[in-house]
Design a protein around this motif. Sequence first.
Motif, PDB file in Angstrom:
ATOM      1  N   LYS A 118       0.839  -1.207   0.000  1.00 53.73           N
ATOM      2  CA  LYS A 118       0.000   0.000   0.000  1.00 53.73           C
ATOM      3  C   LYS A 118       0.871   1.254   0.000  1.00 53.73           C
ATOM      4  N   ARG A 119       1.965   1.233   0.767  1.00 54.92           N
ATOM      5  CA  ARG A 119       2.900   2.364   0.748  1.00 54.92           C
ATOM      6  C   ARG A 119       3.463   2.552  -0.656  1.00 54.92           C
ATOM      7  N   TRP A 120       3.773   1.438  -1.317  1.00 52.25           N
ATOM      8  CA  TRP A 120       4.323   1.481  -2.678  1.00 52.25           C
ATOM      9  C   TRP A 120       3.325   2.103  -3.652  1.00 52.25           C
ATOM     10  N   THR A 121       2.073   1.719  -3.568  1.00 53.13           N
ATOM     11  CA  THR A 121       1.073   2.254  -4.497  1.00 53.13           C
ATOM     12  C   THR A 121       0.797   3.732  -4.257  1.00 53.13           C
ATOM     13  N   GLU A 122       1.099   4.215  -3.059  1.00 54.13           N
ATOM     14  CA  GLU A 122       0.831   5.616  -2.724  1.00 54.13           C
ATOM     15  C   GLU A 122       2.032   6.529  -2.940  1.00 54.13           C
ATOM     16  N   ASN A 123       3.258   5.969  -2.938  1.00 53.24           N
ATOM     17  CA  ASN A 123       4.447   6.821  -2.918  1.00 53.24           C
ATOM     18  C   ASN A 123       5.456   6.569  -4.035  1.00 53.24           C
ATOM     19  N   ALA A 124       5.470   5.392  -4.620  1.00 47.64           N
ATOM     20  CA  ALA A 124       6.440   5.065  -5.671  1.00 47.64           C
ATOM     21  C   ALA A 124       5.832   5.380  -7.035  1.00 47.64           C
ATOM     22  N   SER A 125       6.619   5.931  -7.939  1.00 46.96           N
ATOM     23  CA  SER A 125       6.070   6.278  -9.255  1.00 46.96           C
ATOM     24  C   SER A 125       5.533   5.035  -9.956  1.00 46.96           C
ATOM     25  N   ARG A 126       6.259   3.922  -9.874  1.00 50.61           N
ATOM     26  CA  ARG A 126       5.763   2.702 -10.514  1.00 50.61           C
ATOM     27  C   ARG A 126       4.618   2.080  -9.716  1.00 50.61           C
ATOM     28  N   GLY A 127       4.610   2.309  -8.415  1.00 50.68           N
ATOM     29  CA  GLY A 127       3.485   1.849  -7.611  1.00 50.68           C
ATOM     30  C   GLY A 127       2.216   2.612  -7.927  1.00 50.68           C
ATOM     31  N   LYS A 128       2.344   3.921  -8.122  1.00 52.24           N
ATOM     32  CA  LYS A 128       1.184   4.731  -8.510  1.00 52.24           C
ATOM     33  C   LYS A 128       0.675   4.297  -9.881  1.00 52.24           C
ATOM     34  N   GLN A 129       1.614   3.992 -10.771  1.00 50.37           N
ATOM     35  CA  GLN A 129       1.267   3.508 -12.102  1.00 50.37           C
ATOM     36  C   GLN A 129       0.423   2.237 -11.993  1.00 50.37           C
ATOM     37  N   THR A 130       0.784   1.362 -11.056  1.00 46.50           N
ATOM     38  CA  THR A 130       0.087   0.089 -10.866  1.00 46.50           C
ATOM     39  C   THR A 130      -1.226   0.280 -10.120  1.00 46.50           C
ATOM     40  N   ALA A 131      -1.250   1.246  -9.217  1.00 48.86           N
ATOM     41  CA  ALA A 131      -2.401   1.420  -8.323  1.00 48.86           C
ATOM     42  C   ALA A 131      -3.697   1.682  -9.074  1.00 48.86           C
ATOM     43  N   THR A 132      -3.602   2.319 -10.217  1.00 52.01           N
ATOM     44  CA  THR A 132      -4.834   2.622 -10.960  1.00 52.01           C
ATOM     45  C   THR A 132      -5.582   1.364 -11.365  1.00 52.01           C
ATOM     46  N   ASN A 133      -4.885   0.234 -11.353  1.00 51.94           N
ATOM     47  CA  ASN A 133      -5.517  -1.014 -11.761  1.00 51.94           C
ATOM     48  C   ASN A 133      -5.677  -2.006 -10.603  1.00 51.94           C
ATOM     49  N   ILE A 137      -5.708  -5.013  -1.906  1.00 45.53           N
ATOM     50  CA  ILE A 137      -4.558  -5.798  -1.443  1.00 45.53           C
ATOM     51  C   ILE A 137      -4.930  -6.309  -0.057  1.00 45.53           C
ATOM     52  N   ASP A 138      -5.017  -7.624   0.107  1.00 46.19           N
ATOM     53  CA  ASP A 138      -5.535  -8.203   1.355  1.00 46.19           C
ATOM     54  C   ASP A 138      -4.615  -9.293   1.879  1.00 46.19           C
ATOM     55  N   ALA A 139      -4.628  -9.447   3.209  1.00 48.21           N
ATOM     56  CA  ALA A 139      -3.984 -10.586   3.858  1.00 48.21           C
ATOM     57  C   ALA A 139      -5.004 -11.713   3.983  1.00 48.21           C
ATOM     58  N   VAL A 140      -4.681 -12.864   3.405  1.00 53.73           N
ATOM     59  CA  VAL A 140      -5.555 -14.033   3.506  1.00 53.73           C
ATOM     60  C   VAL A 140      -5.310 -14.744   4.830  1.00 53.73           C
ATOM     61  N   ASP A 141      -4.024 -14.915   5.159  1.00 54.32           N
ATOM     62  CA  ASP A 141      -3.596 -15.431   6.463  1.00 54.32           C
ATOM     63  C   ASP A 141      -2.205 -14.873   6.705  1.00 54.32           C
ATOM     64  N   ASP A 142      -1.507 -15.330   7.730  1.00 53.27           N
ATOM     65  CA  ASP A 142      -0.213 -14.741   8.088  1.00 53.27           C
ATOM     66  C   ASP A 142       0.825 -14.857   6.981  1.00 53.27           C
ATOM     67  N   LEU A 143       0.682 -15.837   6.118  1.00 54.50           N
ATOM     68  CA  LEU A 143       1.688 -16.064   5.083  1.00 54.50           C
ATOM     69  C   LEU A 143       1.085 -16.082   3.675  1.00 54.50           C
ATOM     70  N   THR A 144      -0.031 -15.415   3.504  1.00 46.89           N
ATOM     71  CA  THR A 144      -0.650 -15.351   2.178  1.00 46.89           C
ATOM     72  C   THR A 144      -1.223 -13.957   1.934  1.00 46.89           C
ATOM     73  N   VAL A 145      -0.921 -13.407   0.766  1.00 51.20           N
ATOM     74  CA  VAL A 145      -1.425 -12.095   0.359  1.00 51.20           C
ATOM     75  C   VAL A 145      -2.159 -12.254  -0.962  1.00 51.20           C
ATOM     76  N   LYS A 146      -3.230 -11.508  -1.108  1.00 49.60           N
ATOM     77  CA  LYS A 146      -4.010 -11.546  -2.351  1.00 49.60           C
ATOM     78  C   LYS A 146      -4.102 -10.144  -2.935  1.00 49.60           C
ATOM     79  N   ILE A 147      -3.726 -10.023  -4.222  1.00 52.23           N
ATOM     80  CA  ILE A 147      -3.864  -8.765  -4.957  1.00 52.23           C
ATOM     81  C   ILE A 147      -4.984  -8.953  -5.980  1.00 52.23           C
ATOM     82  N   THR A 148      -6.000  -8.118  -5.888  1.00 51.11           N
ATOM     83  CA  THR A 148      -7.123  -8.184  -6.813  1.00 51.11           C
ATOM     84  C   THR A 148      -7.060  -6.988  -7.751  1.00 51.11           C
ATOM     85  N   LEU A 149      -7.060  -7.261  -9.039  1.00 48.14           N
ATOM     86  CA  LEU A 149      -6.965  -6.219 -10.053  1.00 48.14           C
ATOM     87  C   LEU A 149      -8.335  -5.902 -10.638  1.00 48.14           C
ATOM     88  N   LYS A 150      -8.468  -4.699 -11.175  1.00 49.69           N
ATOM     89  CA  LYS A 150      -9.705  -4.316 -11.858  1.00 49.69           C
ATOM     90  C   LYS A 150      -9.810  -5.000 -13.216  1.00 49.69           C
TER      91      LYS A 150
END
Length: 509
Positions: A118-133, A137-150
């Motif tokens: 989330k910090r990357w999507t808000e502050n990095a130029s390439r993160g902002k580029q990605t954030a539009t889509n 970004i969610d934690a499924v459990d302690d060792l699993t992350v899920k990114i859902t795109l538009k």
Amino acid sequence: MKPRYHSLLAAALIALPLFSVSATAEPKRGGIINVATVGEPPTLDPMVSTADLVGIVSQHIFETLYTFGKDWAITPLLAEALPDISPDGKVYTIKLRSGIPFHDGGTMTSRDVVASLKRWTENASRGKQTATNIAAIDAVDDLTVKITLKEAYAPLLALLAFNNSAAIILEADNQAVPLAKVVGTGPYALKERKADQYIQLTRFDGYKSRAGEADFYGGARKQYLDEIRFVPVPDPNTRVEGAVAGQFAYIDSLPVESFERLKGGKSTPSVLKSFGWPVFVMNTKEGILSKLEVRQAVQAALDPNDMLLAAFGSKDFYEVDGALYPKGFIWHTEAGTKLYNQANPDKAKALLEKAGYKGEPLVILTSRQYEFHYKMAQVAKAYFEQAGFKVDMQVVDWATLTQRRADPKLWSIYITHSPFLPEPALSSYMSDASPGWWSTPAKHAAIGPFNTAVNAAERVKLFAKVQEAVYAEAPLYKVGNFNALYAQAPNLKGVEPAPWPFFWNASLD
């Protein structure tokens, strides 16, 4: 859905023999190396900077979920494996490695990864580029992350793997901007930074390397060296003399005209062929270059032959080529390149008149830390003045340049360079948020389909439309292709030739 990328020639075409770790004996552990860099990095937070110098240093401290292995294939780093991707390409489920320690004793979990992305999507130029889509970004459990795109977004993994404007993983409680604590999961930790003297990194004894063999930036990262010191040496001639005298273990970004001089010294010079491209980035947001006709005048005025000759001296070190990727890359296309290599000051003059140019200064930012930038700027200044521009050339150190380019009121053109990257979406001009701020309907019409296509062959065809848009709207001027020169001490082993040199797996003999 593992992405397929062509091998980056810079990693394959090496002019001199490579140094490698013996296959039969484990390298000796211990020792300190001094690495001469082009200057002082403006920050050690690679999220907020696209400067190569920042990435070179910080990649030893911080790590990303993915990185690049042999032939620039994406490979897991902090992720356990490549993600599970839904059939529609919109959901990425990422399993994390367990027991990954931070330098201060914490252990990485999905909470840290979600906060960092989330910090990357808000502050990095390439993160902002990605954030539009990105939808979530969610934690499924302690060792699993899920990114859902538009919608499907082919460059996602490459953007997560890149080492500048980087999606580094920080502790969830260390997300401030500017970064409060330089604490990561990497093989080396920051011990001390003395401005304009050195950045001292020491072995992180708690580091948890991946198993197996080294795999370019991926695979096993072994810490043979006790300490790495990055020493800013802004003057290129001082770097050359330091290499000749054997003052440093590794010397980055040497002027190519010093090659013969280096061959008689205590360090061994090597050439990375088809390394990258010098580029004049134009400020499309404010000032005189916000007008298309004025940018087209820049495009028409310049002679890349003269700039490259002045910068590199011999054709052994450069190629006059307007394609954004040279022949040999899957992305190579000649689309739009009829507007390259015009060297037509009369056409430029006519375009300036059409734009209503009234002698406002064309402010060029350049630095002598990359001597070839400065030499190209000198030649360009003469061509610009011949075309009728009033030129204000400002020569500053690289850290100052990277600070000034963030303010659109301070410049018209800044001069930089980039290696040829395995995924075009990694290039700064693809992001609306990158200095230059190219953001037009024509750009989005070309880049949108390119980013959402998942078929590799289709993406290659669509990149031709992207290159056509670059030439039609002139947000940048590619000067040509060039080879890079570096040198290292004969007793430094295990350093792989790479555009951003790294020193895990390196040792002293």
